[in-house]
Design an enzyme around this catalytic site. Structure first.
Site, PDB file in Angstrom:
ATOM      1  N   TYR A 273       0.826  -1.216   0.000  1.00 26.90           N
ATOM      2  CA  TYR A 273       0.000   0.000   0.000  1.00 26.90           C
ATOM      3  C   TYR A 273       0.853   1.255   0.000  1.00 26.90           C
ATOM      4  O   TYR A 273       2.061   1.194   0.232  1.00 26.90           O
ATOM      5  CB  TYR A 273      -0.963  -0.009   1.193  1.00 26.90           C
ATOM      6  CG  TYR A 273      -0.353   0.353   2.533  1.00 26.90           C
ATOM      7  CD1 TYR A 273       0.497  -0.519   3.201  1.00 26.90           C
ATOM      8  CD2 TYR A 273      -0.617   1.581   3.138  1.00 26.90           C
ATOM      9  CE1 TYR A 273       1.046  -0.185   4.432  1.00 26.90           C
ATOM     10  CE2 TYR A 273      -0.074   1.917   4.374  1.00 26.90           C
ATOM     11  CZ  TYR A 273       0.755   1.028   5.013  1.00 26.90           C
ATOM     12  OH  TYR A 273       1.305   1.360   6.224  1.00 26.90           O
TER      13      TYR A 273
ATOM     14  N   LYS B 232       6.468  -2.010   2.090  1.00 20.77           N
ATOM     15  CA  LYS B 232       5.266  -1.411   2.681  1.00 20.77           C
ATOM     16  C   LYS B 232       4.064  -2.327   2.467  1.00 20.77           C
ATOM     17  O   LYS B 232       3.245  -2.119   1.567  1.00 20.77           O
ATOM     18  CB  LYS B 232       5.027  -0.017   2.079  1.00 20.77           C
ATOM     19  CG  LYS B 232       4.130   0.873   2.945  1.00 20.77           C
ATOM     20  CD  LYS B 232       4.230   2.312   2.540  1.00 20.77           C
ATOM     21  CE  LYS B 232       3.184   3.208   3.163  1.00 20.77           C
ATOM     22  NZ  LYS B 232       3.209   3.311   4.612  1.00 20.77           N
TER      23      LYS B 232
ATOM     24  N   GLU C 221      12.143   3.188  14.391  1.00 25.31           N
ATOM     25  CA  GLU C 221      11.201   4.200  13.878  1.00 25.31           C
ATOM     26  C   GLU C 221       9.970   4.216  14.765  1.00 25.31           C
ATOM     27  O   GLU C 221       9.934   3.575  15.813  1.00 25.31           O
ATOM     28  CB  GLU C 221      10.852   3.913  12.417  1.00 25.31           C
ATOM     29  CG  GLU C 221      10.216   2.561  12.188  1.00 25.31           C
ATOM     30  CD  GLU C 221       9.840   2.312  10.720  1.00 25.31           C
ATOM     31  OE1 GLU C 221       9.716   3.272   9.940  1.00 25.31           O
ATOM     32  OE2 GLU C 221       9.636   1.138  10.376  1.00 25.31           O
TER      33      GLU C 221
ATOM     34  N   LEU D 139      10.970   1.611   7.468  1.00 23.75           N
ATOM     35  CA  LEU D 139      10.371   1.976   6.186  1.00 23.75           C
ATOM     36  C   LEU D 139      11.061   3.259   5.715  1.00 23.75           C
ATOM     37  O   LEU D 139      11.230   4.209   6.501  1.00 23.75           O
ATOM     38  CB  LEU D 139       8.877   2.247   6.350  1.00 23.75           C
ATOM     39  CG  LEU D 139       8.204   2.606   5.027  1.00 23.75           C
ATOM     40  CD1 LEU D 139       8.013   1.374   4.154  1.00 23.75           C
ATOM     41  CD2 LEU D 139       6.876   3.302   5.244  1.00 23.75           C
TER      42      LEU D 139
HETATM   43  N1  PDD Z   1       2.603   5.413   7.620  1.00 21.02           N
HETATM   44  N2  PDD Z   1       7.283   4.091   9.115  1.00 21.02           N
HETATM   45  C1  PDD Z   1       6.115   3.423   9.197  1.00 21.02           C
HETATM   46  C2  PDD Z   1       6.077   2.134   9.933  1.00 21.02           C
HETATM   47  C3  PDD Z   1       4.958   3.953   8.575  1.00 21.02           C
HETATM   48  O1  PDD Z   1       3.806   3.274   8.631  1.00 21.02           O
HETATM   49  C4  PDD Z   1       5.033   5.191   7.904  1.00 21.02           C
HETATM   50  C5  PDD Z   1       3.852   5.797   7.193  1.00 21.02           C
HETATM   51  C6  PDD Z   1       6.273   5.866   7.866  1.00 21.02           C
HETATM   52  C7  PDD Z   1       6.437   7.199   7.187  1.00 21.02           C
HETATM   53  O2  PDD Z   1       6.410   7.074   5.795  1.00 21.02           O
HETATM   54  P1  PDD Z   1       5.916   8.262   4.872  1.00 21.02           P
HETATM   55  O3  PDD Z   1       6.719   9.459   5.218  1.00 21.02           O
HETATM   56  O4  PDD Z   1       6.172   7.773   3.500  1.00 21.02           O
HETATM   57  O5  PDD Z   1       4.456   8.481   5.165  1.00 21.02           O
HETATM   58  C8  PDD Z   1       7.373   5.278   8.474  1.00 21.02           C
HETATM   59  C9  PDD Z   1       1.481   5.725   6.779  1.00 21.02           C
HETATM   60  C10 PDD Z   1       1.137   7.169   6.743  1.00 21.02           C
HETATM   61  C11 PDD Z   1       0.337   4.806   7.108  1.00 21.02           C
HETATM   62  O6  PDD Z   1       0.607   3.629   7.303  1.00 21.02           O
HETATM   63  O7  PDD Z   1      -0.812   5.230   7.117  1.00 21.02           O
END
Ligand code: PDD
Length: 290
Positions: free
Chosen positions: A33, A148, A180, A204
């Site tokens: 996703y 992801k 993270e 991620l």
């Molecule tokens: N989450 N690490 C994890 C585990 C995450 O789920 C996310 C993002 C990030 C940050 O990634 P980005 O900057 O590309 O949004 C880091 C999204 C928003 C979600 O799962 O809804």
């Protein structure tokens, strides 16, 4: 303005029962996703999200049926038809539908694609700038959180534990190393320098993180070091913050029982937050994918 859902090539009613009970995304979390932010009626950093989506699909051995141009067009159609200016687009591609069996046969599966566009409450997003509370938890995820996937059980459990303690989210530690957040990346500031975990298989590679590292921090002349750090380093940091697509730069003002940066958002954190917001409003210059 109308929130919309799009499944396998057509718009469907919100809550429509279109997903098969044999969909591997439903049965196994066998899907990938992306979440893309819509700012002023435009997707922010869409090409970065697409690069990561294609990488996730390659790593998962899910065949790619759409070109980046096809995907861009679909994002644009969703924005246009919904008339949503501030929101986000969720995209999920599952491996396909087949009678339940753990192993998959690539030749018999057709990936299923779901997209939805939702509005965002900007007051809530702005409020995050005042800082949030976090709790520390062990990182209990698998060895490939760089992909992801929707298989997010440890993230869900960590997020729920955090919310039960009235925290915004959790900071995860694997073998004593800060990896993270449960739904975001983590940064520390020490003596004016920005630190974050290297983009390996234990985090991620967040798009917001990439924006901070490659554009926002350099534009402010802030030095960045990508390296592993432990709980002591976190406790002694001058500032801490999360980054993600929805919240941008989110100052951490409390970790467990301890105030961070005197219980107020740190100065560097706020500069980064503001500069990122500006970049999001202006949009990335065309033809500079990297
Ligand atoms: N989450 N690490 C994890 C585990 C995450 O789920 C996310 C993002 C990030 C940050 O990634 P980005 O900057 O590309 O949004 C880091 C999204 C928003 C979600 O799962 O809804």
């Amino acid at each position: 303005m109308q929130e919309l859902t799009y499944f396998n090539g057509e718009f469907v009613e919100p809550g429509a029962k279109v997903i098969s009970i044999d969909d591997r995304g439903y049965l196994f979390g066998d899907s990938v996703y992306e979440v893309v932010r819509v700012v002023k009626g435009r997707c922010f950093a869409l090409s970065y999200h697409q690069d990561r989506l294609y990488r996730s699909m390659r790593e998962m051995d899910i065949p790619v049926k759409m070109t980046p141009d096809d995907l861009t067009e679909l994002h644009e159609i969703l924005i246009e038809q919904s008339e949503i200016k501030e929101g986000y687009i969720y995209l999920q591609i599952s491996r396909g539908v087949a009678p339940r069996h753990h192993a998959y046969d690539r030749s018999k599966l057709e990936p299923q694609m779901l997209m939805s566009i939702r509005t965002l409450d900007l007051d809530e997003v702005n409020k995050l700038g005042e800082g949030v509370k976090a709790i520390a938890l062990p990182d209990e995820r698998w060895e490939h959180v760089d992909i992801k996937t929707t298989n997010l059980i440890p993230n869900i459990l960590a997020q729920t534990k955090a919310e039960k303690k009235f925290a915004y989210t959790a900071i995860l530690f694997r073998d004593g190393i800060c990896t993270e957040g449960a739904t975001s990346n983590v940064f520390a500031v020490k003596d004016g320098i920005l630190y974050t975990h290297p983009a390996d298989n234990h985090i991620l590679k967040g798009i917001t993180r990439q924006m901070i590292l490659t554009r926002v921090a350099p534009s402010l002349g802030i030095t960045i070091i990508e390296k592993e750090f432990d709980r002591t380093f976190v406790d002694e940091a001058d500032e801490l913050f999360f980054t993600d697509t929805i919240g941008g730069v989110i100052p951490i003002t409390k970790l467990d029982r301890n105030p961070v940066s005197g219980g107020k958002p740190g100065a560097i954190t706020l500069r980064l937050r503001e500069a990122l917001e500006k970049l999001m409003e202006e949009g990335l210059p065309l033809l500079t994918r990297k």
